[in-house]
Design a protein around this motif. Structure first.
Motif, PDB file in Angstrom:
ATOM      1  N   SER A  13      43.784  33.434  45.802  1.00  0.00           N
ATOM      2  CA  SER A  13      44.019  34.663  45.054  1.00  0.00           C
ATOM      3  C   SER A  13      43.891  34.361  43.559  1.00  0.00           C
ATOM      4  N   CYS A  14      43.349  35.299  42.835  1.00  0.00           N
ATOM      5  CA  CYS A  14      43.208  35.172  41.382  1.00  0.00           C
ATOM      6  C   CYS A  14      44.510  35.652  40.756  1.00  0.00           C
ATOM      7  N   SER A  15      45.372  34.715  40.425  1.00  0.00           N
ATOM      8  CA  SER A  15      46.663  35.050  39.831  1.00  0.00           C
ATOM      9  C   SER A  15      47.253  33.813  39.171  1.00  0.00           C
ATOM     10  N   ALA A  16      48.347  34.020  38.465  1.00  0.00           N
ATOM     11  CA  ALA A  16      49.031  32.895  37.817  1.00  0.00           C
ATOM     12  C   ALA A  16      49.599  31.932  38.847  1.00  0.00           C
ATOM     13  N   GLU A  17      49.993  32.442  40.001  1.00  0.00           N
ATOM     14  CA  GLU A  17      50.468  31.619  41.120  1.00  0.00           C
ATOM     15  C   GLU A  17      49.516  31.865  42.286  1.00  0.00           C
ATOM     16  N   PRO A  18      48.377  31.158  42.303  1.00  0.00           N
ATOM     17  CA  PRO A  18      47.357  31.428  43.313  1.00  0.00           C
ATOM     18  C   PRO A  18      47.799  31.053  44.725  1.00  0.00           C
ATOM     19  N   HIS A  34      50.099  26.168  45.413  1.00  0.00           N
ATOM     20  CA  HIS A  34      50.273  26.354  43.967  1.00  0.00           C
ATOM     21  C   HIS A  34      50.120  25.017  43.241  1.00  0.00           C
ATOM     22  N   GLN A  47      34.670  34.059  39.559  1.00  0.00           N
ATOM     23  CA  GLN A  47      35.613  34.924  38.856  1.00  0.00           C
ATOM     24  C   GLN A  47      36.018  36.075  39.764  1.00  0.00           C
ATOM     25  N   THR A  49      39.020  39.666  39.967  1.00  0.00           N
ATOM     26  CA  THR A  49      40.049  40.441  39.298  1.00  0.00           C
ATOM     27  C   THR A  49      41.421  39.975  39.758  1.00  0.00           C
ATOM     28  N   ARG A  50      42.431  40.300  38.977  1.00  0.00           N
ATOM     29  CA  ARG A  50      43.789  39.858  39.294  1.00  0.00           C
ATOM     30  C   ARG A  50      44.168  40.301  40.709  1.00  0.00           C
ATOM     31  N   GLY A  51      44.606  39.341  41.526  1.00  0.00           N
ATOM     32  CA  GLY A  51      45.021  39.607  42.889  1.00  0.00           C
ATOM     33  C   GLY A  51      43.906  39.546  43.920  1.00  0.00           C
ATOM     34  N   GLU A  52      42.655  39.526  43.470  1.00  0.00           N
ATOM     35  CA  GLU A  52      41.519  39.475  44.398  1.00  0.00           C
ATOM     36  C   GLU A  52      41.432  38.115  45.080  1.00  0.00           C
TER      37      GLU A  52
END
Length: 73
Positions: A13-18, A34, A47, A49-52
């Motif tokens: 997942s594309c996030s701060a905590e993948p 993580h 690349q 989007t956030r959460g993708e």
């Protein structure tokens, strides 16, 4: 987890905590997922989007971690 990534079976997942998903199922040890991401062993292959969810890829450090250890003399 690294072997699943190299086999093309993992998404991240594309996030701060993948979060890591293998064969579409969330990994049971997201803390390790993580850590692998934050320590630079895995990363998104593209690349997003956030959460993708995008394919996961090994970094150079991840590849090195899977390399066989040199034989002892």
């Amino acid at each position: 987890m690294l072997r699943a990534v190299v086999a093309g079976r993992a998404h991240i997942s594309c996030s701060a905590e993948p979060d890591l998903f293998i064969d579409g199922v969330p990994c049971c040890d997201q803390y390790l997922a993580h850590t692998l991401a934050h320590d630079g062993f895995i990363a998104p292959a593209q690349q997003g989007t956030r959460g993708e969810l995008v394919p996961a890829a090994l970094t150079d450090a991840g590849i090195a971690a899977l390399a066989p250890a040199p034989a002892a003399a």
